[in-house]
Design an enzyme around this catalytic site. Structure first.
Site, PDB file in Angstrom:
ATOM      1  N   THR A 122       0.820  -1.206   0.000  1.00  0.00           N
ATOM      2  CA  THR A 122       0.000   0.000   0.000  1.00  0.00           C
ATOM      3  C   THR A 122       0.859   1.263   0.000  1.00  0.00           C
ATOM      4  OG1 THR A 122      -1.502   1.276   1.409  1.00  0.00           O
ATOM      5  CG2 THR A 122      -0.103  -0.292   2.527  1.00  0.00           C
ATOM      6  N   GLU A 163       0.308   3.563   1.970  1.00  0.00           N
ATOM      7  CA  GLU A 163       0.315   4.075   3.351  1.00  0.00           C
ATOM      8  C   GLU A 163       1.646   3.858   4.051  1.00  0.00           C
ATOM      9  OE1 GLU A 163      -3.035   3.490   5.794  1.00  0.00           O
ATOM     10  OE2 GLU A 163      -4.468   3.540   4.155  1.00  0.00           O
ATOM     11  N   TYR A 193      -1.910  -0.558  11.033  1.00  0.00           N
ATOM     12  CA  TYR A 193      -2.080  -1.217   9.727  1.00  0.00           C
ATOM     13  C   TYR A 193      -0.875  -0.967   8.833  1.00  0.00           C
ATOM     14  CZ  TYR A 193      -3.384  -1.577   4.807  1.00  0.00           C
ATOM     15  OH  TYR A 193      -3.367  -1.856   3.455  1.00  0.00           O
TER      16      TYR A 193
END
Ligand code: NAD
Ligand code: DAU
Length: 371
Positions: A132, A134, A158
């Site tokens: 991801t 992120e 996460y």
């Protein structure tokens, strides 16, 4: 001809990837492995299960013996790893599952791949890890988008767990020579996405006449990509990507949350105006009583540690592999709204399951925090 093992095949992106692959690669076989957590839904794979080229296996990526058996028995040469705990809000309220699945689960898969592919018959193979944007942290409004060399700075449990898994994948290449690639993708949207994520949550809350919770000031920015364009990017990496490399996949499509919610509200108002039957099917929707979806917008307490902005620079993936998103946001978001209107049975089944407790709890908390 390739034999794929797709982990997390019953989740949002996994399901779309399975359908994409069966459509685009008629010679290939696909085995889907999924533990069917709250986010996994076998119903979503109903059509794939009619296809003799597809087999579903209910199992956990942390079960190394099972994965080794599948790699051998199914003569798997390509592993595409989607399985994860994926929802940031859940990682804040309960991080343990994220460590177990995203870090230990990925490590278990790497051990299985090493054992069968490197210590076993030495067959040509690829381990593709789906990650991801992120992991790169948060951008300020005028920062350039993330490139593959942006330093990692994950902010939530996460994203920290995804970052750890990315490092393990890289280490298994560097240390043992496992043939790996990694992709870091921006926010996906499209069919089969669980209604805990922003876009399906907004569509379904409008149909129920429920508040549309906007975290903080609503000005956080995400870079949205239609899910098939993610599948296409992974396809290009598998066929043309260089082993050991990471590739960014994104949509060049930045939106503030409030703008995206307003856009969906407008599209839903349009659908109700065009299809009078929707008012009968969804009598609690504001449009059924002559109102507008925007009346449901409700600002609520911010997500702790909420990243301000994500944006992906996919120049490397474009230049090396010819990657370019095919779906425009205009067409993709319309298709997505229509899919949720056409697939009421799918999301009602999801919401009536054990997942309902989480939605109700979140809903009550958000209402209590609205201001
Ligand atoms: P999802 O939560 O919809 O699906 C995850 C799937 O993994 C579910 O089917 C679940 O049952 C399965 N799973 C969970 N734990 C498992 C385990 N221990 N063993 C086997 N299966 C297990 O997630 P998604 O949105 O489809 O995301 C898929 C992957 O893509 C994740 O790795 C995520 O980090 C990454 N990703 C997602 C996005 C996005 O916008 N959704 C963007 C970039 C990257
Ligand atoms: O960037 C890629 C990531 O995108 C993936 O790695 C994650 O798996 C995926 O869940 C997604 O993470 P986000 O946190 O960005 O997605 P989410 O849909 O949860 O939220 C999108 C934005 O909308 C975020 O800024 C938080 C905000 N939001 C979300 C919800 C659920 C709200 O304002 N209200 C809400 O009710």
């Amino acid at each position: 001809m390739a034999n794929l093992l797709v982990t997390g095949a019953a989740g949002f992106i996994g399901v779309n990837f399975v359908y994409y692959w069966l459509r685009e690669h008629p010679e290939d076989r696909v085995v889907g492995l999924d533990a069917l957590t709250y986010a996994g839904n076998l119903q979503s794979l109903a059509e794939a299960q009619q296809d003799p080229r597809f087999r579903f296996v209910h199992g956990d990526i942390r079960d190394q013996a099972l994965v080794e058996r599948l790699l051998r028995e199914e003569a798997i040469d390509t592993l595409v790893h989607f399985a994860a705990e994926s929802h940031v809000d859940r990682s804040i309220s309960g991080p343990d599952a994220f460590i177990d699945t995203n870090i230990n689960g990925t490590h278990s898969l790497l051990k299985a791949a090493r054992s069968v592919w490197l210590d076993g018959d030495g067959r040509p193979h690829r381990f593709h890890h789906v990650s991801t944007d992120e992991v790169y942290g948060s951008l300020e409004a005028d920062d350039p988008p993330f490139t593959e060399s942006t330093p990692y700075a994950p902010n939530s449990p996460y994203s920290a767990s995804k970052a750890a898994s990315d490092h393990l994948v890289r280490a298994y290449h560097h240390t043992y020579g496992l043939q790996v690639t990694t992709s870091n993708c921006s926010n996906n949207y499209g069919p089969y996405q669980f209604p805990e994520k922003l876009i399906p949550l907004v569509i379904i809350n409008i149909l129920h006449g429920r508040p549309l919770p906007i975290y903080g000031d609503g000005l956080n920015v995400r870079d949205w990509l239609y899910v098939d364009d993610h599948a296409c990017g992974i396809d290009l990496i598998l066929h043309k990507g260089r082993v050991g490399e990471t590739y960014n996949i994104g949509g060049h499509n930045e939106w503030t949350n409030i703008d995206i919610v307003r856009l969906i509200c407008g599209l839903m108002d349009e659908r109700f105006a065009a299809e009078p039957d929707l008012a009968r099917r969804f009598p609690d929707a504001p449009q059924a009583r002559g109102g507008a979806a925007e009346s449901l917008i409700t600002y609520v307490k911010d997500r702790p540690g909420h990243d301000r902005r994500y944006a992906i620079d996919a120049t490397k993936t474009g230049a090396e592999l010819g990657y370019r998103p095919q779906e425009t946001f205009e067409s993709g978001i319309r298709k997505t709204v229509q899919w949720y209107l056409d697939n009421e049975g799918w999301w009602r089944a999801v919401m009536d399951g054990s997942y309902k407790d989480w939605i109700d709890q979140q809903y009550q908390e958000r209402l209590a925090n609205s201001g």
